[in-house]
Write a protein that holds these residues in place. Structure first.
Motif, PDB file in Angstrom:
ATOM      1  N   ASP B  72     -14.445  -2.769  -4.371  1.00  0.00           N
ATOM      2  CA  ASP B  72     -14.601  -3.686  -3.236  1.00  0.00           C
ATOM      3  C   ASP B  72     -13.332  -3.494  -2.215  1.00  0.00           C
ATOM      4  O   ASP B  72     -13.483  -3.596  -1.027  1.00  0.00           O
ATOM      5  CB  ASP B  72     -14.434  -5.162  -3.823  1.00  0.00           C
ATOM      6  CG  ASP B  72     -15.797  -5.327  -4.708  1.00  0.00           C
ATOM      7  OD1 ASP B  72     -15.724  -6.149  -5.676  1.00  0.00           O
ATOM      8  OD2 ASP B  72     -16.738  -4.819  -4.363  1.00  0.00           O
ATOM      9  N   LEU B  73     -12.256  -3.196  -2.835  1.00  0.00           N
ATOM     10  CA  LEU B  73     -11.156  -2.718  -1.832  1.00  0.00           C
ATOM     11  C   LEU B  73     -11.243  -1.608  -1.166  1.00  0.00           C
ATOM     12  O   LEU B  73     -11.036  -1.631   0.298  1.00  0.00           O
ATOM     13  CB  LEU B  73      -9.769  -2.589  -2.689  1.00  0.00           C
ATOM     14  CG  LEU B  73      -8.371  -2.269  -1.729  1.00  0.00           C
ATOM     15  CD1 LEU B  73      -8.141  -3.463  -0.913  1.00  0.00           C
ATOM     16  CD2 LEU B  73      -7.394  -2.109  -2.763  1.00  0.00           C
ATOM     17  N   LEU B  87      -6.230   3.266  -0.693  1.00  0.00           N
ATOM     18  CA  LEU B  87      -5.449   3.206  -1.710  1.00  0.00           C
ATOM     19  C   LEU B  87      -5.684   4.612  -2.589  1.00  0.00           C
ATOM     20  O   LEU B  87      -7.033   4.765  -2.820  1.00  0.00           O
ATOM     21  CB  LEU B  87      -5.831   1.992  -2.474  1.00  0.00           C
ATOM     22  CG  LEU B  87      -4.947   1.890  -3.785  1.00  0.00           C
ATOM     23  CD1 LEU B  87      -3.543   1.828  -3.619  1.00  0.00           C
ATOM     24  CD2 LEU B  87      -5.366   0.476  -4.441  1.00  0.00           C
ATOM     25  N   MET B  88      -4.901   5.296  -2.457  1.00  0.00           N
ATOM     26  CA  MET B  88      -5.304   6.765  -3.325  1.00  0.00           C
ATOM     27  C   MET B  88      -5.306   6.733  -4.616  1.00  0.00           C
ATOM     28  O   MET B  88      -4.487   7.099  -5.345  1.00  0.00           O
ATOM     29  CB  MET B  88      -4.226   7.681  -2.574  1.00  0.00           C
ATOM     30  CG  MET B  88      -4.278   7.925  -1.201  1.00  0.00           C
ATOM     31  SD  MET B  88      -5.807   8.532  -0.772  1.00  0.00           S
ATOM     32  CE  MET B  88      -5.675   8.872   0.930  1.00  0.00           C
ATOM     33  N   LEU B  89      -6.138   5.872  -5.213  1.00  0.00           N
ATOM     34  CA  LEU B  89      -6.521   5.911  -6.634  1.00  0.00           C
ATOM     35  C   LEU B  89      -7.899   6.070  -7.047  1.00  0.00           C
ATOM     36  O   LEU B  89      -8.835   5.556  -6.397  1.00  0.00           O
ATOM     37  CB  LEU B  89      -6.219   4.490  -7.196  1.00  0.00           C
ATOM     38  CG  LEU B  89      -4.739   3.865  -7.547  1.00  0.00           C
ATOM     39  CD1 LEU B  89      -4.595   2.399  -7.859  1.00  0.00           C
ATOM     40  CD2 LEU B  89      -4.098   4.741  -8.491  1.00  0.00           C
ATOM     41  N   ASP B  90      -8.053   7.031  -7.997  1.00  0.00           N
ATOM     42  CA  ASP B  90      -9.625   7.243  -8.288  1.00  0.00           C
ATOM     43  C   ASP B  90      -9.723   7.453  -9.759  1.00  0.00           C
ATOM     44  O   ASP B  90      -9.983   8.551 -10.462  1.00  0.00           O
ATOM     45  CB  ASP B  90     -10.054   8.549  -7.681  1.00  0.00           C
ATOM     46  CG  ASP B  90      -9.230   9.744  -7.818  1.00  0.00           C
ATOM     47  OD1 ASP B  90      -9.773  10.674  -7.388  1.00  0.00           O
ATOM     48  OD2 ASP B  90      -8.031   9.657  -8.360  1.00  0.00           O
ATOM     49  N   PHE B 169       0.091  -2.971  -2.999  1.00  0.00           N
ATOM     50  CA  PHE B 169      -0.020  -1.584  -2.809  1.00  0.00           C
ATOM     51  C   PHE B 169       0.562  -0.801  -1.586  1.00  0.00           C
ATOM     52  O   PHE B 169       0.129  -1.452  -0.639  1.00  0.00           O
ATOM     53  CB  PHE B 169      -1.397  -0.985  -3.159  1.00  0.00           C
ATOM     54  CG  PHE B 169      -2.024  -1.288  -4.511  1.00  0.00           C
ATOM     55  CD1 PHE B 169      -2.911  -2.449  -4.905  1.00  0.00           C
ATOM     56  CD2 PHE B 169      -1.752  -0.618  -5.546  1.00  0.00           C
ATOM     57  CE1 PHE B 169      -3.249  -2.716  -6.051  1.00  0.00           C
ATOM     58  CE2 PHE B 169      -2.028  -1.031  -6.929  1.00  0.00           C
ATOM     59  CZ  PHE B 169      -2.881  -2.084  -7.081  1.00  0.00           C
ATOM     60  N   ARG B 170       0.923   0.235  -1.837  1.00  0.00           N
ATOM     61  CA  ARG B 170       1.029   1.059  -0.651  1.00  0.00           C
ATOM     62  C   ARG B 170      -0.120   1.905  -0.311  1.00  0.00           C
ATOM     63  O   ARG B 170      -0.820   2.466  -1.251  1.00  0.00           O
ATOM     64  CB  ARG B 170       2.259   1.972  -0.882  1.00  0.00           C
ATOM     65  CG  ARG B 170       2.220   3.356  -0.640  1.00  0.00           C
ATOM     66  CD  ARG B 170       3.391   4.292  -0.714  1.00  0.00           C
ATOM     67  NE  ARG B 170       3.874   4.930   0.242  1.00  0.00           N
ATOM     68  CZ  ARG B 170       4.785   5.854   0.515  1.00  0.00           C
ATOM     69  NH1 ARG B 170       5.638   6.037  -0.652  1.00  0.00           N
ATOM     70  NH2 ARG B 170       5.017   6.369   1.568  1.00  0.00           N
TER      71      ARG B 170
END
Lengths: 384, 373, 478
Positions: B72-73, B87-90, B169-170
């Motif tokens: 959702d973000l 947001l660089m998360l996977d 978060f950055r």
């Protein structure tokens, strides 16, 4: 010499940039044996918050006076002026232990007098038993000296008065002789009067101010009468002391490399296929800021490969009479410097100060030639 | 299931449970409940706290409630067409995972190579302690060393120290262009060599992923158009069979790599080895594992092992011998074995001391830190 | 206790002489000085642990110290306490380029790490301006940043593991040489804990390969607003330079006097550095130049060779210390604001200058909103140092008001302890205090730093410190 050091003390902002360049801090990692720490002690003493105790004097005595900190300080703190003033204060106000007093008195009754050094020179040349620090001298070398006047080769471009020094004159007469020849080859009329005395540098750097001032003034008075364009010095410590003098002739003082670099190499400089490690004497590099000229002058000799010594800003430990008064610290520094130089596999080590050459030679693993740069130029001029 | 709707409610629920001696286990999307040691307690769902609290695109910062799903973000950030940030998360199970859960597990995926793990991307957090204390840590600026970095402490704490309610978060700019290079090989040494080459000589891939034993090395270069193309070409030149993929090939590759190694049943562990031992890890995975997904420039990833206690034990022992680490992520008790290295006693005592200070009555996720051992 | 310390490290490594301990009375923050009762210089991890145990047994507070260049008074001694100096632990223990890590002792300087791996084509990324003298141990304690942290992060992003001496003198290892290890991130809490949780005696650092290309440019602007605008444009364009530094006229002048870097004569200068793959740097450089011009740059210079680049950086890195040339005294602060708030905060600082009649030079890590205002004053003037302190404190308040932080990299130390309540509530501080108590129940590790105490700052509402006596059930607070 500065009477009021308060403004100089206030320049220090305690940033610590001087620490990594200080030889004693590099050796021991202790704050009171760093420029910042020594300045702090001076500050507390000046404010009256601390007395001049044995401990305080010990930390000041351990300072080599190499002025690497002056080069590295971003705030422009005049540490050289501070330590000079402080050492003089110590000599005036603090009573050293008897043994130390005698040692210093003995040293300074010999070193500033070239004639009194002569017997020691012969003793060393004849390989009589001597401490590790003592240099190996050659009879032929110690007997040499430049003539009172050497005419310029070709059209004279400059008249120079040459300092003969004390240790240089007694131990390394060959260096003096080479200096005169080289200057002449570069177009100078060289005057090297025999009746000249000591510049007072060793005493000045040890805080014995009145004697030092007397000698320095007398020497400059003598050399000023020669109508020279420059007063040329081939010993870093002497050059720095003379340049700082409050005397009209002080403005004429130059290190020999400055003059040679200014004049440019003559035709007929022969080839020397040598790997030369050039060591920056502290009183030439840090105190006088003369680093580029000796390198330029050496690099101009065809065939010379100039090598840079790692950590060039760190003192070799000679520091005037430091290696005689603080032998352990000096030995540690001497070993470090020698190890750095050994690793270069140089053929020759060149340094513009007799003290440095003596110190480095004492600690080298491999026996290689230790020379003043002018001796290399002299060799090149004489056919390579 | 307990489903508080606000931080205040979280605080009340926790305080009540703490006083009563009841145990609670925080829960987000429920995708990583098997990570670490099993914890006993009533589930406490944070899914109602799912808002985007703030988005500061000029500062590359976003603040979210812990129960918001990463998916959702992502959608919210993509909808902001004026600023291309992400947001660089996977991490695995990205569709259902919540940010609180991702942070509590410090879970990451291929993007970890360039952008780091969650603990490198969190800049602040709000938390609630079992005694009801509500506190914040960090802030909304990336550069901040005021006080202790409690947010870091929470990352990877698996819900054992506090309940996270909000996270800052950055964010990073989305790059202009992307080019992917693929090498398919079953030769472990060759794969490791290629991975090293794809990040050597000045090349800076955004993703450098190895899958094994099916044998793929994927290097993705995100940059300006020229730089992405040049780097991809340079990387591909390191092996005759490596090639730069076309857009359609890239699209087809995606599903084959995503979600690994969770895409089938079996024990899953987190794994990390020194860079020089990657080839050895590939061999270990081929021998005892079914599927390995590894960030080849960091040496960390996850492996699904053969469902045999000997295989698990051999893998754990092997990785430890390589100087690496292994973490339990989905390993049932009967496959656990006894090869897991023991905790350093001082580290354990410090961990328990921290736990005792933040959760003295052991209300949160008891068992997670092996308190009883 | 002194005798025991001498037995542990050798009598020559324990200092108690008043002159000697006085030289340890402050670090880079000279406004506060406290002479410790003793300074001890251990040489190994075991000796450090022994010193800590001896202090713990004697209930003597202790402060670990690196090079003493910190700017928040983190190494300020405690009266009647001990300073544990780590300068003798200064060996680089292992260089493991294959695995991109280096193991060092805490007394090794930051620059020495990069120097050791430079011949192999690597470097250590965090680069505080004092890097030639500051130590890794200090960097770990403060979670130091430096100009390049915009792109590369801080110390915490480059520490993999550490040998740690706990507050009761036990030795352990935190973290793991391979990143992302399982367990509670105790290392992550210790880094940046300013010596209040224990002492690191060996650190495994991550090193990076040198980027293929570096491009440095210096842009001159007619105002700090214009320079700030350029920064915003660059960031908004999605470019992440390796560093963006800003200096104003006052600091440029001082730096010029010190190092003659050849900076332009302007109101504000930006130093922008790009690094990375050659193709990327090549494509981004014109973008940066265009954005600077759009923001009103009057001049843009590019470093043509490594020497020029080094000179541009020398000017920036010498800025603080060079302020000694334009003012008898100065007080440097360290605040962070969201980048977007830069113009407003700068305006606020100018208003403070006018109100207090003191000049403020500004140096910023503009890329991440980290300001270093340098408040200039003359200590010999009546009340000037108090006014300078007020200005500095008000600047920090401005930062917090605008959503920032009271410290970006210098740490809280002693200097900003009493400002912590401006940023954190009583409950926030309580949680931090509990964390500290978990590591150091006796409160001997660098007490009085980071967290406010009633003695230093007065009561903080809601901030309740559980005294060990209370915790032991032996006493009650009333």
């Amino acid at each position: 010499m500065t009477a009021d050091i308060r403004p100089l003390l206030d320049d220090c902002v305690h940033c610590g940039f001087c620490l990594p360049t200080c030889p004693t801090y590099r050796l021991w990692g202790e704050e009171p044996d760093s420029p910042r720490g020594r300045i702090l002690l001076m500050d507390l003493v000046e404010k009256g918050e601390l007395a001049v105790t044995d401990t305080v004097v010990q930390h000041w005595d351990r300072c080599l006076g190499c002025m690497a900190c002056v080069t590295s300080c971003p705030s422009g703190v005049r540490y050289d002026a501070l330590i000079e003033s402080t050492r003089a204060k110590v000599e005036r106000e603090y009573r050293r232990p008897r043994g130390e007093r005698w040692r210093r008195t003995a040293l300074f009754s010999v070193l500033p007098y070239h004639r009194r050094l002569r017997p020691a020179a012969y003793a060393l040349a004849l390989r009589l038993p001597a401490p590790k620090i003592a240099p190996r001298l050659k009879l032929s070398a110690i007997r040499q000296q430049p003539p009172a006047r050497t005419p310029a080769q070709g059209a004279p471009r400059m008249r120079v008065a040459m300092l003969l020094g004390c240790v240089q004159r007694a131990f390394f007469g060959d260096v003096n002789a080479a200096t005169a020849r080289v200057l002449a080859a570069y177009g100078c009329e060289v005057l090297a009067p025999r009746d000249q005395g000591c510049c007072g540098a060793l005493e000045l750097h040890a805080g014995r101010a009145p004697a030092a001032e007397r000698r320095r003034t007398a020497l400059l008075d003598r050399l000023a009468t020669l109508g020279a364009d420059r007063i040329v010095v081939n010993s870093a410590g002497c050059g720095s002391a003379l340049k700082e003098a409050d005397h009209p002739a002080a403005a004429l003082v130059r290190d020999v490399h400055e003059v040679l670099a200014e004049l440019g190499p003559p035709v007929g400089l022969g080839r020397l296929d040598l790997r030369v490690a050039y060591h920056d004497a502290c009183h030439l590099g840090h105190a006088q800021g003369v680093r580029a000229q000796p390198r330029a002058v050496l690099a101009a000799i065809p065939g010379v490969q100039l090598l840079e010594v790692p950590d060039p800003e760190i003192c070799c430990g000679s520091a005037g009479v430091y290696n005689l008064l603080q032998p352990d610290a000096a030995a540690d520094l001497g070993r470090r410097k020698a190890a750095a130089i050994d690793a270069l596999r140089a053929d020759v080590i060149a340094a513009a100060n007799p003290g440095c050459l003596i110190q480095i030679a004492a600690y080298l693993e491999r026996r290689i030639e230790t020379l003043h740069p002018v001796q290399l130029i002299d060799r090149a001029l004489r056919g390579g | 299931m307990l489903r508080p709707g606000s931080e205040e409610e979280v605080s009340e629920l926790l305080r009540a449970a703490d006083a009563d001696g009841r145990k609670l286990v925080p829960r987000g999307g429920g995708t990583k409940q098997t990570w670490g040691r099993p914890a006993e307690g009533e589930p406490l769902s944070l899914r109602e706290l799912d808002r985007l609290v703030a988005l500061e695109p000029g500062d590359f910062v976003c603040v979210v409630q812990a129960g918001m799903r990463l998916a959702d973000l992502d959608a919210a950030l993509r909808a902001d067409r004026g600023h291309r940030q992400r947001l660089m998360l996977d991490p695995p199970h990205g569709a259902d995972a919540t940010l609180g859960g991702i942070v509590a597990t410090n879970a990451s995926g291929p993007l970890r190579h360039r952008y780091g793990a969650p603990r490198d991307l969190v800049i602040g957090a709000r938390l609630v302690l079992p005694d009801g204390t509500r506190a914040k840590t960090g802030g909304k600026v990336v550069k901040n060393v005021a006080g202790y970095d409690l947010a870091r402490l929470l990352c990877g704490s698996l819900g054992s120290l506090a309940v996270i309610t909000e996270l800052a978060f950055r964010l990073h700019p989305v790059p202009e262009e992307s080019r992917t290079v693929l090498l398919e090989t079953r030769d472990a040494a060759r794969a490791a060599r290629f991975a090293a080459a794809a990040r050597g000589g000045g090349l800076m891939p955004a993703v450098l992923e190895l899958t094994w034993p099916d044998g793929r090395v994927v290097a993705r270069f995100d940059s300006t158009p020229d730089a992405a193309k040049e780097q991809a070409a340079a990387a591909a030149a390191h092996d005759d069979e490596a090639r730069v993929l076309s857009d359609s090939e890239r699209r087809m590759l995606g599903p084959r790599i995503e979600g690994r190694p969770w895409t089938a049943d079996g024990p899953v562990v987190g794994v990390g080895v020194p860079l020089a031992r990657i080839a050895d890890l590939l061999e270990l995975a081929a021998e005892h594992g079914e599927d390995l997904a590894l960030r080849g420039g960091v040496g960390v990833g996850e492996a699904r092992l053969k469902a045999e206690p000997d295989a698990v034990a051999a893998f754990v022992r092997g990785v430890t011998a390589l100087g690496g680490h292994v973490a339990r992520r989905r390993v049932p008790d009967d496959l656990l074995g006894d090869a897991w290295p023991a905790d350093d006693p001082v580290v354990r005592s410090l961990t328990l001391a921290v736990k005792a200070q933040l959760d003295p009555r052991g209300t949160l996720s008891p068992g997670r830190l092996a308190e009883a051992a | 206790m002194i005798a025991e310390l001498e037995r542990a490290v050798g009598a020559g490594n324990v200092m108690t002489d008043p002159a000697q301990v006085a030289s340890y009375a402050c670090d880079g923050l000279t406004g506060y000085r406290v002479s410790p009762s003793a300074v001890v210089l251990p040489a190994t991890t075991d000796e450090v642990a022994a010193c800590v145990r001896i202090c713990a047994d004697a209930e003597a507070p202790y402060v670990a110290r690196g090079a003493g260049t910190g700017l928040s008074g983190g190494a300020l001694p405690v009266a009647d306490g001990v300073v544990i100096g780590l300068q003798r632990l200064r060996t680089i223990l292992a260089v493991d380029v294959e695995n991109e890590r280096v193991t060092v002792q805490p007394g090794v300087t930051n620059l020495a790490v990069s120097a050791a791996v430079a011949p192999l084509g690597y470097y250590y990324a965090p680069d505080p301006s004092s890097q030639q003298v500051c130590t890794i141990g200090g960097n770990v304690a403060e979670n130091s940043g430096g100009a390049h942290c915009l792109k590369y992060g801080f110390t915490i992003h480059h520490v993999l593991a550490a040998t740690f001496v706990t507050a009761d003198g036990r030795i352990t290892r935190l973290g793991h040489p391979v990143p992302d290890s399982p367990g509670i991130d105790l290392l992550g809490v210790v880094v940046g804990s300013e010596g209040t949780l224990g002492i690191v005696t060996e650190i495994v650092l991550r090193i990076l390969p040198r980027p293929e290309a570096v491009d440095t440019l210096l842009a001159a602007f007619d105002s700090t607003d214009a320079a700030g605008d350029a920064v915003s444009r660059i960031i908004a364009a999605g470019v992440v330079p390796a560093a963006i530094e800003m200096m104003d006229r006052l600091t440029i002048e001082a730096a010029e006097q010190a190092v003659h870097a050849g900076y332009p004569d302007c109101e504000a200068a930006l130093l922008v550095e790009l690094d990375g793959p050659e193709a990327e740097v090549r494509s981004l450089r014109p973008v940066i130049e265009r954005l600077c011009r759009e923001a009103g740059a009057t001049e843009i210079r590019r470093a043509e060779d490594p020497d020029q680049r080094a000179r541009m950086w020398k000017g920036r890195k010498a800025a603080f210390a060079a302020m000694g040339r334009v003012s008898p005294d100065y007080y440097v602060q360290d605040g962070v604001i969201p980048r977007t708030k830069l113009p407003e905060v700068l305006r606020g600082i100018r208003e403070l200058e006018a109100t207090y009649g003191l000049r403020v030079g500004n140096v910023f890590h503009a890329g991440d909103g980290n300001l270093h205002p340098l408040v200039l004053y003359d200590g010999s003037e009546e009340g000037a140092s108090d006014r300078a302190l007020e200005v500095a404190t008000k600047i920090l308040e401005l930062c917090v008001e605008h959503g920032g932080s009271i410290t970006g990299e210098h740490g809280v130390g002693h200097d900003k302890v009493c400002s912590m309540p401006k940023m954190f509530s009583g409950d926030d501080l309580t949680v931090m205090d509990r964390l500290r108590a978990a590591f150091d129940p006796s409160g001997l590790a660098n007490p009085g730093k980071v967290l406010p105490t009633p003695r230093l700052c007065g009561e903080v509402p809601g901030f309740h410190r559980v005294h060990p006596v209370e915790a032991a059930g032996l006493g009650e607070r009333f």
